[in-house]
Design a protein around this motif. Structure first.
Motif, mmCIF file in Angstrom:
data_model
loop_
_atom_site.group_PDB
_atom_site.id
_atom_site.type_symbol
_atom_site.label_atom_id
_atom_site.label_comp_id
_atom_site.label_asym_id
_atom_site.label_seq_id
_atom_site.Cartn_x
_atom_site.Cartn_y
_atom_site.Cartn_z
ATOM 1 N N UNK A 46 -8.439 2.488 0.983
ATOM 2 C CA UNK A 46 -9.085 2.638 1.172
ATOM 3 C C UNK A 46 -8.840 0.555 1.464
ATOM 4 N N UNK A 47 -8.564 -0.130 0.561
ATOM 5 C CA UNK A 47 -8.601 -1.526 1.192
ATOM 6 C C UNK A 47 -8.000 -2.404 3.030
ATOM 7 N N UNK A 48 -5.943 -1.820 2.665
ATOM 8 C CA UNK A 48 -6.114 -1.169 3.707
ATOM 9 C C UNK A 48 -6.534 -0.747 4.967
ATOM 10 N N UNK A 49 -8.176 0.363 5.264
ATOM 11 C CA UNK A 49 -8.441 1.081 6.234
ATOM 12 C C UNK A 49 -9.528 -0.675 6.151
ATOM 13 N N UNK A 50 -10.136 -0.735 5.459
ATOM 14 C CA UNK A 50 -11.106 -2.065 5.756
ATOM 15 C C UNK A 50 -10.669 -3.224 6.227
ATOM 16 N N UNK A 51 -9.553 -3.833 6.135
ATOM 17 C CA UNK A 51 -8.934 -4.874 6.565
ATOM 18 C C UNK A 51 -8.407 -3.876 8.176
ATOM 19 N N UNK A 52 -8.427 -3.282 8.263
ATOM 20 C CA UNK A 52 -7.965 -2.294 9.636
ATOM 21 C C UNK A 52 -9.187 -2.295 10.362
ATOM 22 N N UNK A 112 -3.246 3.579 -6.305
ATOM 23 C CA UNK A 112 -3.089 4.375 -4.529
ATOM 24 C C UNK A 112 -4.882 4.647 -4.055
ATOM 25 N N UNK A 113 -5.365 5.370 -3.997
ATOM 26 C CA UNK A 113 -7.141 5.112 -3.553
ATOM 27 C C UNK A 113 -7.526 4.119 -2.710
ATOM 28 N N UNK A 114 -7.258 2.780 -3.590
ATOM 29 C CA UNK A 114 -8.106 1.976 -3.659
ATOM 30 C C UNK A 114 -7.040 0.871 -2.762
ATOM 31 N N UNK A 123 0.666 -0.849 -0.002
ATOM 32 C CA UNK A 123 0.056 0.055 -0.060
ATOM 33 C C UNK A 123 1.154 1.400 0.274
ATOM 34 N N UNK A 124 2.209 1.070 1.790
ATOM 35 C CA UNK A 124 2.703 2.518 0.563
ATOM 36 C C UNK A 124 3.708 2.253 -0.473
#
Length: 116
Positions: free
Chosen positions: A95-101, A90-92, A58-59
């Motif tokens: 967003x995926x990292x936030x959903x996993x979190x 990058x946005x996706x 993601x980074x």
């Protein structure tokens, strides 16, 4: 192939499987585009390595999008559609990292609320 992927492929229609393969190869793992085996090493590691590898990808997407925007703003040699694609990837990824979190936090809270 992992059990989760195998279960998802059983009932999935061909279009969904194609989209899943495009998403997993092109959006999540830049090394897989060049034919590298970096995507398989994280899947065989422990959970912490899997999360760390996902955050690193993601980074990398965010850094690449930032570089593309800077290059477009400075000299204009980068086509706008390449910049737009990099920004959307990058946005996706974020967003995926936030959903996993969010799912991890929900799971943690549920475990903490269990009656023993």
């Amino acid at each position: 192939m992992s059990e989760i992927v195998a279960l998802g492929a059983v009932g999935a229609d061909p279009a969904a499987r194609i989209l899943d393969s495009i998403y997993s190869v092109h959006l999540l793992d830049p090394a897989a585009q060049s034919g590298g085996a970096a995507g398989t090493s994280a899947a065989s590691g422990n959970f912490a390595d899997l999360i760390a590898h996902g955050l690193a990808r993601m980074n990398a997407k965010v850094a690449h999008a930032d570089q593309m925007v800077t290059q477009f703003a400075l000299d204009g040699s980068t086509p706008i559609h390449h910049v737009t694609i990099a920004l959307e990837e990058a946005r996706l990824a974020v967003e995926m990292a936030m959903q996993v979190r969010q799912r991890l936090l929900e799971g943690y809270r549920e475990l903490m609320n269990l009656q023993l």
